[in-house]
Design an enzyme around this catalytic site. Structure first.
Site, PDB file in Angstrom:
ATOM      1  N   ARG A  71    -106.036  83.595  28.530  1.00 11.14           N
ATOM      2  CA  ARG A  71    -107.196  82.637  28.150  1.00 11.14           C
ATOM      3  C   ARG A  71    -107.254  82.727  26.762  1.00 11.14           C
ATOM      4  O   ARG A  71    -107.736  82.033  25.863  1.00 11.14           O
ATOM      5  CB  ARG A  71    -108.288  82.747  29.025  1.00 11.14           C
ATOM      6  CG  ARG A  71    -108.008  82.122  30.154  1.00 11.14           C
ATOM      7  CD  ARG A  71    -109.278  82.883  31.377  1.00 11.14           C
ATOM      8  NE  ARG A  71    -109.139  81.923  32.772  1.00 11.14           N
ATOM      9  CZ  ARG A  71    -108.177  82.289  33.793  1.00 11.14           C
ATOM     10  NH1 ARG A  71    -107.248  82.998  33.581  1.00 11.14           N
ATOM     11  NH2 ARG A  71    -108.148  81.606  34.951  1.00 11.14           N
TER      12      ARG A  71
ATOM     13  N   LYS B 219    -104.866  90.330  32.883  1.00  8.01           N
ATOM     14  CA  LYS B 219    -103.744  89.434  32.728  1.00  8.01           C
ATOM     15  C   LYS B 219    -104.577  88.099  32.452  1.00  8.01           C
ATOM     16  O   LYS B 219    -104.113  87.288  31.720  1.00  8.01           O
ATOM     17  CB  LYS B 219    -102.734  89.406  33.917  1.00  8.01           C
ATOM     18  CG  LYS B 219    -101.683  88.327  33.928  1.00  8.01           C
ATOM     19  CD  LYS B 219    -100.444  88.781  34.533  1.00  8.01           C
ATOM     20  CE  LYS B 219    -100.534  88.902  35.975  1.00  8.01           C
ATOM     21  NZ  LYS B 219    -100.759  87.586  36.662  1.00  8.01           N
ATOM     22  N   SER B 220    -105.529  87.692  33.250  1.00 11.42           N
ATOM     23  CA  SER B 220    -106.170  86.530  33.198  1.00 11.42           C
ATOM     24  C   SER B 220    -106.885  86.144  31.977  1.00 11.42           C
ATOM     25  O   SER B 220    -106.733  85.087  31.289  1.00 11.42           O
ATOM     26  CB  SER B 220    -107.422  86.261  34.444  1.00 11.42           C
ATOM     27  OG  SER B 220    -106.824  86.286  35.716  1.00 11.42           O
TER      28      SER B 220
ATOM     29  N   ASP C  39    -105.655  88.571  44.633  1.00 11.58           N
ATOM     30  CA  ASP C  39    -104.354  89.169  44.258  1.00 11.58           C
ATOM     31  C   ASP C  39    -104.285  90.561  44.930  1.00 11.58           C
ATOM     32  O   ASP C  39    -103.047  91.248  44.664  1.00 11.58           O
ATOM     33  CB  ASP C  39    -104.129  89.341  42.775  1.00 11.58           C
ATOM     34  CG  ASP C  39    -103.955  88.170  42.000  1.00 11.58           C
ATOM     35  OD1 ASP C  39    -103.418  87.135  42.873  1.00 11.58           O
ATOM     36  OD2 ASP C  39    -104.344  87.900  40.835  1.00 11.58           O
TER      37      ASP C  39
ATOM     38  N   LYS D  27     -98.074  82.488  46.482  1.00 10.00           N
ATOM     39  CA  LYS D  27     -98.130  83.106  45.157  1.00 10.00           C
ATOM     40  C   LYS D  27     -96.764  83.341  44.768  1.00 10.00           C
ATOM     41  O   LYS D  27     -95.831  82.686  45.204  1.00 10.00           O
ATOM     42  CB  LYS D  27     -98.770  84.419  45.638  1.00 10.00           C
ATOM     43  CG  LYS D  27    -100.478  84.467  45.718  1.00 10.00           C
ATOM     44  CD  LYS D  27    -101.260  83.876  44.729  1.00 10.00           C
ATOM     45  CE  LYS D  27    -102.703  83.345  44.985  1.00 10.00           C
ATOM     46  NZ  LYS D  27    -103.149  82.760  43.703  1.00 10.00           N
TER      47      LYS D  27
ATOM     48  N   ARG E  36     -96.897  85.962  50.041  1.00 11.11           N
ATOM     49  CA  ARG E  36     -97.110  87.487  50.124  1.00 11.11           C
ATOM     50  C   ARG E  36     -97.765  87.585  51.850  1.00 11.11           C
ATOM     51  O   ARG E  36     -97.827  88.875  52.263  1.00 11.11           O
ATOM     52  CB  ARG E  36     -98.468  87.764  49.345  1.00 11.11           C
ATOM     53  CG  ARG E  36     -98.014  87.835  47.845  1.00 11.11           C
ATOM     54  CD  ARG E  36     -99.030  88.488  47.069  1.00 11.11           C
ATOM     55  NE  ARG E  36     -98.505  88.408  45.580  1.00 11.11           N
ATOM     56  CZ  ARG E  36     -99.030  88.063  44.431  1.00 11.11           C
ATOM     57  NH1 ARG E  36    -100.234  88.084  44.718  1.00 11.11           N
ATOM     58  NH2 ARG E  36     -98.556  88.536  43.242  1.00 11.11           N
TER      59      ARG E  36
ATOM     60  N   SER F 283    -109.475  77.698  43.375  1.00 12.90           N
ATOM     61  CA  SER F 283    -108.214  78.290  42.394  1.00 12.90           C
ATOM     62  C   SER F 283    -108.900  78.248  41.191  1.00 12.90           C
ATOM     63  O   SER F 283    -109.124  77.174  40.694  1.00 12.90           O
ATOM     64  CB  SER F 283    -107.074  77.289  42.605  1.00 12.90           C
ATOM     65  OG  SER F 283    -106.418  77.640  41.220  1.00 12.90           O
TER      66      SER F 283
ATOM     67  N   ARG G  84     -96.616  92.458  42.635  1.00 12.64           N
ATOM     68  CA  ARG G  84     -97.685  93.186  43.429  1.00 12.64           C
ATOM     69  C   ARG G  84     -97.288  93.652  44.727  1.00 12.64           C
ATOM     70  O   ARG G  84     -97.604  94.683  45.124  1.00 12.64           O
ATOM     71  CB  ARG G  84     -98.815  92.275  43.794  1.00 12.64           C
ATOM     72  CG  ARG G  84     -99.358  91.771  42.315  1.00 12.64           C
ATOM     73  CD  ARG G  84    -100.819  91.206  42.656  1.00 12.64           C
ATOM     74  NE  ARG G  84    -101.233  90.430  41.426  1.00 12.64           N
ATOM     75  CZ  ARG G  84    -101.716  90.900  40.318  1.00 12.64           C
ATOM     76  NH1 ARG G  84    -101.642  92.195  39.977  1.00 12.64           N
ATOM     77  NH2 ARG G  84    -102.010  90.000  39.197  1.00 12.64           N
TER      78      ARG G  84
ATOM     79  N   GLY H  81     -97.644  81.675  36.900  1.00 14.63           N
ATOM     80  CA  GLY H  81     -98.642  80.741  37.466  1.00 14.63           C
ATOM     81  C   GLY H  81     -99.596  80.403  36.676  1.00 14.63           C
ATOM     82  O   GLY H  81     -99.965  78.998  36.179  1.00 14.63           O
TER      83      GLY H  81
HETATM   84  C1  S3P Z   1    -105.514  83.560  38.141  1.00 14.82           C
HETATM   85  C2  S3P Z   1    -106.026  82.990  39.338  1.00 14.82           C
HETATM   86  C3  S3P Z   1    -105.426  83.244  40.734  1.00 14.82           C
HETATM   87  C4  S3P Z   1    -104.841  84.458  40.525  1.00 14.82           C
HETATM   88  C5  S3P Z   1    -103.907  84.751  39.642  1.00 14.82           C
HETATM   89  C6  S3P Z   1    -104.586  84.461  38.299  1.00 14.82           C
HETATM   90  C7  S3P Z   1    -106.092  83.070  37.091  1.00 14.82           C
HETATM   91  O1  S3P Z   1    -104.651  82.052  41.214  1.00 14.82           O
HETATM   92  O2  S3P Z   1    -104.085  84.628  42.052  1.00 14.82           O
HETATM   93  O3  S3P Z   1    -103.006  85.833  39.517  1.00 14.82           O
HETATM   94  O4  S3P Z   1    -105.784  83.716  35.865  1.00 14.82           O
HETATM   95  O5  S3P Z   1    -106.971  82.035  36.789  1.00 14.82           O
HETATM   96  P1  S3P Z   1    -105.177  80.805  41.949  1.00 14.82           P
HETATM   97  O6  S3P Z   1    -105.889  79.995  41.092  1.00 14.82           O
HETATM   98  O7  S3P Z   1    -104.023  80.014  42.082  1.00 14.82           O
HETATM   99  O8  S3P Z   1    -106.107  81.444  43.077  1.00 14.82           O
END
Ligand code: S3P
Length: 441
Positions: free
Chosen positions: A27, A22-23, A318, A345, A349, A165, A394, A93
């Protein structure tokens, strides 16, 4: 009301194809949307979160389409245009925070919002640093909906991350891409570095060095157009974690998970599970498109409780809900430390883990120092609880996994959020031998 029931199973078998990270998917779309040329993405996660980001970028002028060969093609735009309607980022988020970073450097006004979960999450951690770059944010309570106007002001910007973060780090870096003046992020605690890796692949001038105190100093010299490049998205370790724990805690199981991303800033969960006694083998380790991957072979294991130090949190942030389920089936006590970030989150959580375990007959407790203590039951009877997922994918998946190994079934009130990150979770697990079904009550 449709609920979902997960009933005890054993002998999970097969090769399970875990969807894209997902991350990395977010991007790839975001950088592709501003790069010169067409970025081809293989293995993009087609979950709701990522599709919301794609839709928002289309509204801003990027061309994004799925080709008949399964690849996604993103053709960048030279300058974002003002969107005609609100950018609805759904549950994500990462989507909203990284997009705010990117938009901060464009002189356009956009309104961003999301679902009830996203609208309750803190955004000041993003709007505070971005305001210092000249962007302007209108919000009633520091949360979504937010109307923002970016700025082309070209001044150097230095920022020390107040929380570990990757979303904050990435938003600040993305805001520096159009500026000739350097953007410097000081990162006292390292967290996922997919943005830095991918910016390099798109030709950005970015360096990462450690200072004498061990703080990462990330310097981006912007003002240079990014160039489209092919992206291969590894399978998501955070999604794989559900299948891994399912195989570990059910008897007679053996599964293989191909092409799992094993970026060291993401693999805390594997370190901890191995320490608990998990039988996880790494096969065919290699690098694909700048990210390390491996095939993971996982077999049923007898687990023991562990003490997970707070320093581990950024590399497995996560994975605490599913780790807590593994701990419930371990012998002995597990202590999970340094969990303050879990409260902000997709749901709280920290509370959801303790409530969910307790409802399923596990002795679990949240302690005042933001840690959780879990007394594992080994393979003795547990289950029988009803879980409120509260729009948290999750939490929903973790407790479906709990049901797979519990004497009494576990019921989830609403699993719709699973579509945000792992739409095929139930069908994939059922194909491997799980017993998860919807029912009306
Ligand atoms: C993520 C960073 C994390 C993670 C989220 C994905 C990202 O959040 O919990 O699921 O892709 O940069 P935080 O940066 O708020 O810790």
């Amino acid at each position: 009301m449709t609920k979902t029931i997960s009933t005890q199973t054993k002998g999970l078998k097969g090769t399970l194809s875990i969807p894209g990270d997902k991350s990395v998917s977010h991007r790839a779309l975001l950088l592709g949307a501003i790069a010169l040329g067409t970025t081809e993405i293989k293995g993009l996660l087609e979950g709701e979160d990522v599709l919301c980001t794609a839709q928002a970028l289309r509204k801003l002028g990027a061309r994004i389409e799925k080709r008949s060969n399964g690849l996604w093609a993103v053709t960048g735009t030279d300058a974002f245009k003002e969107p005609e309607s609100v950018l609805d980022m759904g549950n994500s988020g990462t989507g909203v925070r990284l997009l705010m970073g990117l938009l901060a450097a464009y002189p356009v006004t956009a309104k961003l919002t999301g679902d009830a979960s996203l609208c309750s999450r803190p955004m000041k951690r993003i709007t505070d640093p971005l305001s210092k770059t000249g962007a302007v944010f209108e919000t009633t309570d520091g949360k979504l909906p937010i109307t923002m106007t970016g700025s082309e002001k070209d001044v150097p910007f230095e920022y020390t991350l107040p929380v570990a973060s990757a979303q904050v780090k990435s938003a600040v870096l993305l805001s520096g891409l159009r500026k000739k003046s350097p953007t410097v992020v000081y990162e006292p605690v390292a967290c996922r570095d997919h943005t830095e890796r991918m910016l390099k692949a798109f030709g950005a001038d970015i360096t990462v060095e450690k200072d004498r105190q061990g703080v990462n100093v990330i310097t981006l010299r912007g003002g240079k157009k990014l160039t489209a490049c092919p992206i291969v998205v590894p399978a998501d370790i955070s999604s794989a974690a559900f299948a891994i724990v399912a195989a570990l805690i059910t008897s007679d199981s053996e599964i293989v998970l191909p092409d799992i991303g094993i970026n060291p800033l993401r693999t805390g969960i594997l370190d901890v599970l191995l320490e608990m006694g998990a039988d996880i083998a790494f096969e065919n380790k290699r690098e694909i498109a700048g990210e390390p991957v491996a095939n993971l072979r996982v077999r049923s294991s007898s687990l023991k409780g562990v003490d997970v130090p707070a320093e581990k949190a950024p590399s497995m942030i996560d994975e605490y809900p599913i780790l807590a389920v593994a701990a419930a089936f371990a012998n002995g006590e597990t202590r999970l430390n340094g969990l303050a970030e879990l409260k902000v989150k997709e749901s709280n959580r920290l509370q959801a883990i303790v409530d969910g375990l307790t409802r399923n007959g596990i002795d679990a407790e949240a302690l005042p120092d933001d840690s959780i203590r879990i007394r594992g039951k080994g393979n003795k009877a547990c289950g029988g609880g009803l879980i409120e997922a509260n729009l948290d994918h999750r939490i929903a998946m973790s407790f479906m996994v709990m049901g797979m190994a519990s004497e009494s079934p576990v019921v989830i009130d609403d699993v719709s959020s699973v579509a945000t990150s792992f739409p095929e979770f139930i069908s994939l697990m059922n194909k491997a031998g799980a017993n998860i079904h919807d029912y009306r009550d």
